[in-house]
Design a protein around this motif. Structure first.
Motif, PDB file in Angstrom:
ATOM      1  N   UNK A   1      49.292  46.743 -39.792  1.00  0.00           N
ATOM      2  CA  UNK A   1      50.172  46.076 -38.841  1.00  0.00           C
ATOM      3  C   UNK A   1      49.422  44.878 -38.255  1.00  0.00           C
ATOM      4  N   UNK A   2      49.951  43.672 -38.543  1.00  0.00           N
ATOM      5  CA  UNK A   2      49.340  42.426 -38.055  1.00  0.00           C
ATOM      6  C   UNK A   2      47.855  42.354 -38.416  1.00  0.00           C
ATOM      7  N   UNK A   3      47.555  42.717 -39.651  1.00  0.00           N
ATOM      8  CA  UNK A   3      46.189  42.614 -40.142  1.00  0.00           C
ATOM      9  C   UNK A   3      45.274  43.762 -39.771  1.00  0.00           C
ATOM     10  N   UNK A   4      45.771  44.710 -38.995  1.00  0.00           N
ATOM     11  CA  UNK A   4      44.949  45.851 -38.603  1.00  0.00           C
ATOM     12  C   UNK A   4      45.428  47.112 -39.320  1.00  0.00           C
ATOM     13  N   UNK A   5      44.470  47.853 -39.861  1.00  0.00           N
ATOM     14  CA  UNK A   5      44.820  49.102 -40.537  1.00  0.00           C
ATOM     15  C   UNK A   5      44.864  50.231 -39.513  1.00  0.00           C
ATOM     16  N   UNK A   6      45.883  51.073 -39.621  1.00  0.00           N
ATOM     17  CA  UNK A   6      45.962  52.218 -38.736  1.00  0.00           C
ATOM     18  C   UNK A   6      46.418  53.446 -39.533  1.00  0.00           C
ATOM     19  N   UNK A   7      46.038  54.600 -39.020  1.00  0.00           N
ATOM     20  CA  UNK A   7      46.402  55.877 -39.644  1.00  0.00           C
ATOM     21  C   UNK A   7      47.551  56.500 -38.861  1.00  0.00           C
TER      22      UNK A   7
ATOM     23  N   UNK B   1      46.167  77.105 -46.016  1.00  0.00           N
ATOM     24  CA  UNK B   1      46.534  76.180 -47.088  1.00  0.00           C
ATOM     25  C   UNK B   1      47.809  75.418 -46.735  1.00  0.00           C
ATOM     26  N   UNK B   2      48.748  76.115 -46.110  1.00  0.00           N
ATOM     27  CA  UNK B   2      50.013  75.479 -45.752  1.00  0.00           C
ATOM     28  C   UNK B   2      49.794  74.366 -44.739  1.00  0.00           C
ATOM     29  N   UNK B   3      48.984  74.633 -43.712  1.00  0.00           N
ATOM     30  CA  UNK B   3      48.677  73.614 -42.700  1.00  0.00           C
ATOM     31  C   UNK B   3      47.977  72.419 -43.350  1.00  0.00           C
ATOM     32  N   UNK B   4      47.009  72.704 -44.217  1.00  0.00           N
ATOM     33  CA  UNK B   4      46.307  71.631 -44.919  1.00  0.00           C
ATOM     34  C   UNK B   4      47.275  70.778 -45.731  1.00  0.00           C
ATOM     35  N   UNK B   5      48.202  71.429 -46.416  1.00  0.00           N
ATOM     36  CA  UNK B   5      49.170  70.731 -47.264  1.00  0.00           C
ATOM     37  C   UNK B   5      50.059  69.800 -46.444  1.00  0.00           C
ATOM     38  N   UNK B   6      50.589  70.299 -45.330  1.00  0.00           N
ATOM     39  CA  UNK B   6      51.441  69.454 -44.496  1.00  0.00           C
ATOM     40  C   UNK B   6      50.661  68.270 -43.924  1.00  0.00           C
ATOM     41  N   UNK B   7      49.386  68.478 -43.617  1.00  0.00           N
ATOM     42  CA  UNK B   7      48.579  67.372 -43.091  1.00  0.00           C
ATOM     43  C   UNK B   7      48.318  66.320 -44.169  1.00  0.00           C
ATOM     44  N   UNK B   8      48.065  66.780 -45.402  1.00  0.00           N
ATOM     45  CA  UNK B   8      47.818  65.823 -46.491  1.00  0.00           C
ATOM     46  C   UNK B   8      49.034  64.943 -46.725  1.00  0.00           C
ATOM     47  N   UNK B   9      50.205  65.557 -46.798  1.00  0.00           N
ATOM     48  CA  UNK B   9      51.405  64.766 -47.091  1.00  0.00           C
ATOM     49  C   UNK B   9      51.896  63.972 -45.885  1.00  0.00           C
ATOM     50  N   UNK B  10      51.444  64.315 -44.688  1.00  0.00           N
ATOM     51  CA  UNK B  10      51.815  63.545 -43.501  1.00  0.00           C
ATOM     52  C   UNK B  10      50.915  62.321 -43.323  1.00  0.00           C
ATOM     53  N   UNK B  11      49.751  62.319 -43.974  1.00  0.00           N
ATOM     54  CA  UNK B  11      48.762  61.261 -43.763  1.00  0.00           C
ATOM     55  C   UNK B  11      49.209  59.950 -44.418  1.00  0.00           C
TER      56      UNK B  11
END
Length: 214
Positions: free
Chosen positions: A184-190, A169-179
Motif C-alpha cells: 500500500x503506497x509503496x509499503x509492504x504490510x501483512x 493442525x487446524x489452527x495452523x492451516x487457517x493461519x496459513x491460508x489467512x496470511x
C-alpha cells in the motif's frame, strides 16, 4: 505408563449413559476435544507432528444399513467445513485409504489433506468404524450396549462414523491460508484475512491518513 492415542474410547464407554440421559434416538453423535499422545515428535514440522496434541473427535452412531450413507455425508460435510471457514479449495484434497492401509477397526477411511509449506499432510480422518468398538467393549465388560429401535422393533449394535481432526493442525492451516502480504503506497504490510467467524478482532478503528497532520 500408557497415554491414550485418541479421545474416542471414552465416548464409546459413555454411549449408553449419553443415549439414556439425553433421550436420544439414532442417529446421533457424541463429540469431544481433548489431549492425545503419540510417538510422533519431530523437530522439523512445527506443530504438525508432536508428542502431545489436542484432538477433536466425534462418534456418530447410526443404523448398520444406513452407515455407508452417513459415512459419505460426513466425508463431504467435514471437507466443506474447512472451505466454509476460509481454507482455499486448491490447498485441500480427499484421499481414500487403500485396503492394505486401513486400521484394523476401519471398514473405510478418507483423509482430508492440506498442502502445507512442507508438502501434503493429513488434516483430518473420517473413518467408518463399523460396530468394532461397541462390540469389543461388550465382550470385555459383559455390558449390553446394543440399541433397541422402537420404529421397527429391532435390536442391533450401532455402527459408528468417526471424524477425527487435530486442533493444532487446524489452527495452523487457517493461519496459513489467512496470511497475505500486500503493498500500500509503496509499503509492504501483512494482513491476516480470517473468516469473520474465526477473527479474534471483529472491529478496528484506524486512522485514514498516515503521517499527514493536515
Amino acid at each position: 505408563v500408557f497415554l491414550r492415542p485418541e479421545t474416542a474410547q471414552g465416548m464409546f464407554v459413555n454411549f449408553e449413559n449419553v443415549r439414556s440421559t439425553a433421550r436420544r434416538k439414532l442417529p446421533f453423535g457424541i463429540a469431544q476435544q481433548g489431549r492425545s499422545f503419540r510417538n510422533e515428535i519431530t523437530t522439523r514440522a512445527f506443530v504438525f507432528r508432536t508428542l502431545e496434541f489436542e484432538q477433536m473427535e466425534m462418534e456418530y452412531f447410526c443404523k448398520p444399513d444406513e452407515s455407508e450413507q452417513w459415512y459419505r455425508h460426513w466425508v463431504a460435510e467435514r471437507y466443506n467445513w474447512y472451505v466454509r471457514y476460509g481454507i482455499r479449495p486448491e490447498n485441500l484434497r480427499l484421499r481414500q485409504h487403500d485396503p492394505d492401509e486401513l486400521a484394523h477397526y476401519s471398514r473405510m477411511c478418507h483423509d482430508i489433506e492440506y498442502n502445507f509449506p512442507m508438502g501434503w499432510g493429513e488434516l483430518e480422518g473420517i473413518a467408518h468404524r463399523g460396530d468394532y468398538d461397541l462390540t469389543a467393549h461388550m465382550k470385555a465388560t459383559g455390558k449390553n450396549l446394543q440399541y433397541f429401535d422402537p420404529t421397527d422393533n429391532t435390536t442391533y449394535t450401532p455402527h459408528v462414523i468417526e471424524p477425527a481432526a487435530g486442533t493444532d493442525r487446524t489452527v495452523l492451516t487457517f493461519m496459513i491460508d489467512a496470511y497475505h502480504e500486500e503493498e500500500v503506497k509503496g509499503e509492504k504490510r501483512v494482513v491476516l484475512k480470517f473468516h469473520p467467524a474465526l477473527a479474534p478482532i471483529k472491529v478496528a478503528v484506524l486512522p485514514l491518513l498516515k503521517k499527514r497532520p493536515e
